[in-house]
Design a protein around this motif. Sequence first.
Motif, short mmCIF file in Angstrom:
data_model
loop_
_atom_site.label_atom_id
_atom_site.label_comp_id
_atom_site.label_asym_id
_atom_site.label_seq_id
_atom_site.Cartn_x
_atom_site.Cartn_y
_atom_site.Cartn_z
N ILE A 1 0.85 -1.20 0.00
CA ILE A 1 0.00 0.00 0.00
C ILE A 1 0.88 1.24 0.00
O ILE A 1 1.88 1.31 0.72
N VAL A 2 0.52 2.23 -0.84
CA VAL A 2 1.24 3.51 -0.87
C VAL A 2 0.59 4.45 0.13
O VAL A 2 -0.61 4.72 0.05
N HIS A 3 1.37 4.95 1.09
CA HIS A 3 0.85 5.85 2.12
C HIS A 3 1.18 7.30 1.76
O HIS A 3 2.33 7.62 1.49
N ILE A 4 0.16 8.13 1.76
CA ILE A 4 0.34 9.53 1.37
C ILE A 4 -0.17 10.45 2.49
O ILE A 4 -0.89 10.01 3.39
N ALA A 5 0.25 11.73 2.41
CA ALA A 5 -0.22 12.70 3.41
C ALA A 5 -0.96 13.85 2.73
O ALA A 5 -1.45 14.76 3.39
N ASP A 6 -1.03 13.80 1.40
CA ASP A 6 -1.56 14.91 0.63
C ASP A 6 -2.52 14.38 -0.45
O ASP A 6 -2.15 13.51 -1.23
N PHE A 7 -3.75 14.90 -0.47
CA PHE A 7 -4.76 14.44 -1.44
C PHE A 7 -4.25 14.52 -2.89
O PHE A 7 -4.59 13.68 -3.71
N SER A 8 -3.46 15.53 -3.20
CA SER A 8 -3.05 15.73 -4.60
C SER A 8 -2.15 14.59 -5.09
O SER A 8 -2.00 14.38 -6.30
N ASP A 9 -1.56 13.83 -4.18
CA ASP A 9 -0.71 12.71 -4.59
C ASP A 9 -1.51 11.64 -5.34
O ASP A 9 -0.96 10.94 -6.18
N VAL A 10 -2.79 11.52 -5.03
CA VAL A 10 -3.60 10.48 -5.69
C VAL A 10 -3.60 10.68 -7.20
O VAL A 10 -3.39 9.73 -7.96
N ASP A 11 -3.79 11.92 -7.64
CA ASP A 11 -3.85 12.18 -9.07
C ASP A 11 -2.48 12.05 -9.75
O ASP A 11 -2.39 11.86 -10.96
N ARG A 12 -1.42 12.14 -8.97
CA ARG A 12 -0.07 11.98 -9.53
C ARG A 12 0.21 10.52 -9.86
O ARG A 12 0.96 10.21 -10.79
N ILE A 13 -0.37 9.59 -9.08
CA ILE A 13 0.02 8.19 -9.26
C ILE A 13 -1.10 7.28 -9.78
O ILE A 13 -0.85 6.17 -10.21
N ALA A 14 -2.35 7.78 -9.73
CA ALA A 14 -3.48 6.96 -10.21
C ALA A 14 -4.22 7.69 -11.32
O ALA A 14 -4.09 8.91 -11.47
#
Length: 346
Positions: A65-78
Amino acid sequence: MITRYYDLKTQYNEGLNAGAEAIASGQLVIFPTETVYGIGADSENLEAVRNIYIVKGRPSNNPLIVHIADFSDVDRIAMDIPDKARKMMDAFWPGPFTIVLKSRGVLSREIAGGLDTLAIRMPSNEYARELIKRSGKMIVAPSANISGRPSATSARVCMEDFEGKVPVILDGGESRIGLESTVCSFTGEHPVLLRPGGITLEMLRSIEPSTSVSRAVLTQIAPGERPESPGMLYKHYSPRAAVKVVRGEEDKVENKIKSLYHEELGKGFRPVIYCPSFNASRYEGLSVRETGEDLNETAHNLFEMLREADREGVDLVLFEGVREDGLGLAISNRIFRAAGFDIIDA
Ligand code: AMP
Ligand code: MG
């Protein structure tokens, strides 16, 4: 290797900075989250990611699982992110909720065990969030346990499995929830619950009523069958002791557990009964452990209690089955797997 251990209660900055530096320089760090402890690496450092599989003894097709702290990361990787997924993220992030989406291909497929999807989570635990932020990386992490063993809900258990094998262990106290995150896939037309956890099916359906449940949640995948979530294939959460789950009508469960208990004793082995506190008096005079007052406490205590069975040299753990809705779905999923689906309908 010498493991550097930090108690974040007293070594907040020192520990988080050491952890962040270790991640950024390609090393592994064990860190607390609200679900269970994770063993993390920089998502963009393939060698570090491979190291997670090696250190855990994890099969290479079981995704992380990729753990992120920032919502904008989702659009960068998915990509192709459906509205239903966004609604669920808004509702349950930060928290014990993981979404599976189509990967944009920015991150290596090896993270996802070779799949073209990615599992992404934004944890709510303050230490986990701070570690991600300070490292400046997205952190890939599975649960911090040797593959197949019960997940770790305290730093002590992480030390049991990984002292001398991982350079940094951050102690953030006991994991609040105690079970791994809820995993929900959004790669098809409707959301599918792949693994139940702290965010319950009822909560998911309150946002998206069409959410369905993977068959693998409560039943065993046949050999050769392809599960939606590769983690469902493996024997999981298992102590060295044998585990059996007895479910059904209260009186019948009690009688069946007692007869299995005495059978085991008669063979010269050491059985122990795990049941909710309010049922413990049924088994007076027998070796019994209270899992908690309610499902929240049972979830919180479950993995530690399975570890404890091994420390005590127990041969057989006899579980009273729990209700299979609400948080009980997640607890049932874990104890059924711990039992290798040795489930007895009394
Ligand atoms: P762990 O963090 O050890 O609980 O393991 C993560 C689990 O998340 C895996 O065992 C899978 O069941 C699930 N998972 C992670 N990535 C994916 C994915 N791309 N598709 C389906 N399930 C996934
Ligand atoms: Mg795991």
